[in-house]
Design a protein around this motif. Sequence first.
Motif, PDB file in Angstrom:
ATOM      1  N   PHE A  88     -12.291 -20.186  55.104  1.00 42.17           N
ATOM      2  CA  PHE A  88     -11.623 -19.063  54.430  1.00 42.17           C
ATOM      3  C   PHE A  88     -11.066 -19.499  53.081  1.00 42.17           C
ATOM      4  CE2 PHE A  88      -7.722 -16.757  53.438  1.00 42.17           C
ATOM      5  CZ  PHE A  88      -8.233 -15.474  53.294  1.00 42.17           C
ATOM      6  N   ALA A  89     -10.462 -20.680  53.025  1.00 38.24           N
ATOM      7  CA  ALA A  89      -9.911 -21.173  51.763  1.00 38.24           C
ATOM      8  C   ALA A  89     -11.011 -21.373  50.729  1.00 38.24           C
ATOM      9  CB  ALA A  89      -9.155 -22.475  51.992  1.00 38.24           C
ATOM     10  N   PHE A  90     -12.161 -21.900  51.158  1.00 38.17           N
ATOM     11  CA  PHE A  90     -13.270 -22.073  50.216  1.00 38.17           C
ATOM     12  C   PHE A  90     -13.787 -20.730  49.726  1.00 38.17           C
ATOM     13  CE2 PHE A  90     -17.909 -21.947  49.731  1.00 38.17           C
ATOM     14  CZ  PHE A  90     -17.976 -22.556  48.490  1.00 38.17           C
ATOM     15  N   GLN A  91     -14.033 -19.806  50.649  1.00 37.79           N
ATOM     16  CA  GLN A  91     -14.568 -18.507  50.248  1.00 37.79           C
ATOM     17  C   GLN A  91     -13.586 -17.750  49.353  1.00 37.79           C
ATOM     18  OE1 GLN A  91     -17.578 -17.294  50.564  1.00 37.79           O
ATOM     19  NE2 GLN A  91     -18.353 -18.958  51.827  1.00 37.79           N
ATOM     20  N   ALA A  92     -12.291 -17.847  49.652  1.00 32.33           N
ATOM     21  CA  ALA A  92     -11.297 -17.165  48.819  1.00 32.33           C
ATOM     22  C   ALA A  92     -11.241 -17.777  47.425  1.00 32.33           C
ATOM     23  CB  ALA A  92      -9.927 -17.236  49.487  1.00 32.33           C
ATOM     24  N   THR A  93     -11.299 -19.101  47.347  1.00 33.10           N
ATOM     25  CA  THR A  93     -11.287 -19.761  46.042  1.00 33.10           C
ATOM     26  C   THR A  93     -12.535 -19.414  45.249  1.00 33.10           C
ATOM     27  OG1 THR A  93     -10.048 -21.592  47.022  1.00 33.10           O
ATOM     28  CG2 THR A  93     -11.061 -21.991  44.893  1.00 33.10           C
ATOM     29  N   LEU A 135     -11.791 -26.084  42.303  1.00 30.29           N
ATOM     30  CA  LEU A 135     -12.375 -26.228  43.632  1.00 30.29           C
ATOM     31  C   LEU A 135     -12.034 -27.576  44.248  1.00 30.29           C
ATOM     32  CD1 LEU A 135     -15.810 -24.580  42.919  1.00 30.29           C
ATOM     33  CD2 LEU A 135     -14.220 -23.847  44.681  1.00 30.29           C
ATOM     34  N   ALA A 136     -12.085 -28.641  43.449  1.00 32.53           N
ATOM     35  CA  ALA A 136     -11.758 -29.968  43.973  1.00 32.53           C
ATOM     36  C   ALA A 136     -10.291 -30.042  44.382  1.00 32.53           C
ATOM     37  CB  ALA A 136     -12.079 -31.035  42.929  1.00 32.53           C
ATOM     38  N   GLY A 137      -9.411 -29.447  43.594  1.00 40.03           N
ATOM     39  CA  GLY A 137      -7.991 -29.430  43.945  1.00 40.03           C
ATOM     40  C   GLY A 137      -7.728 -28.636  45.211  1.00 40.03           C
ATOM     41  N   ILE A 169     -17.501 -16.650  41.609  1.00 45.19           N
ATOM     42  CA  ILE A 169     -18.775 -17.354  41.779  1.00 45.19           C
ATOM     43  C   ILE A 169     -19.646 -16.494  42.667  1.00 45.19           C
ATOM     44  CG2 ILE A 169     -19.881 -19.424  42.687  1.00 45.19           C
ATOM     45  CD1 ILE A 169     -17.254 -20.899  42.042  1.00 45.19           C
ATOM     46  N   PRO A 170     -20.857 -16.135  42.210  1.00 44.09           N
ATOM     47  CA  PRO A 170     -21.713 -15.280  43.027  1.00 44.09           C
ATOM     48  C   PRO A 170     -22.048 -15.932  44.368  1.00 44.09           C
ATOM     49  CG  PRO A 170     -22.638 -15.567  40.823  1.00 44.09           C
ATOM     50  CD  PRO A 170     -21.471 -16.478  40.941  1.00 44.09           C
ATOM     51  N   ARG A 171     -22.237 -15.114  45.363  1.00 42.16           N
ATOM     52  CA  ARG A 171     -22.497 -15.599  46.720  1.00 42.16           C
ATOM     53  C   ARG A 171     -23.761 -16.452  46.791  1.00 42.16           C
ATOM     54  NH1 ARG A 171     -20.462 -13.792  51.725  1.00 42.16           N
ATOM     55  NH2 ARG A 171     -19.345 -12.109  50.725  1.00 42.16           N
ATOM     56  N   THR A 172     -24.728 -16.170  45.942  1.00 46.02           N
ATOM     57  CA  THR A 172     -25.981 -16.926  45.967  1.00 46.02           C
ATOM     58  C   THR A 172     -25.863 -18.281  45.286  1.00 46.02           C
ATOM     59  OG1 THR A 172     -26.679 -15.835  43.930  1.00 46.02           O
ATOM     60  CG2 THR A 172     -27.376 -14.838  46.015  1.00 46.02           C
TER      61      THR A 172
END
Length: 130
Positions: free
Chosen positions: A52-57, A9-11, A63-66
């Motif tokens: 979009f990039a965060f949600q796709a990653t 995620l950081a990358g 990772i669950p939505r909650t």
Amino acid sequence: MSKRNVCILAGAGLGVWLAATLFYGAFGTELIERAFWFYALNAFLAATLGAFAFQATARLLRIPRTRRLFPAMAFALPGVAAANLILLGLVPLAPGAEPSSLGRYLAFLIVLYISIGASVFERAPQKARL
């Protein structure tokens, strides 16, 4: 959340920040800052692509939505730290030498990171009930 997920995620977040910064650095002072509507359109486009990039990653990492608040922080933190280095004048990637240009760059990034944070609280789609 595992250390591997945090590193991924950081990358990805650093990549999104770098893409937004290079885009703003290449087109900021000559093109984007000429008209407010064009600036707002580009900020909205960058924010949409960043979210979009965060949600796709997050989805690829399953990772669950909650549970996406801390992953969003891991995604945004490297970019925020690097942007602070640019705003302090320690890294020469700045879009322009004028303080007003740096302020517009900061606003551009604030819109980007607010959209990523807001995407965390988006509700899951509801299934149709028959």
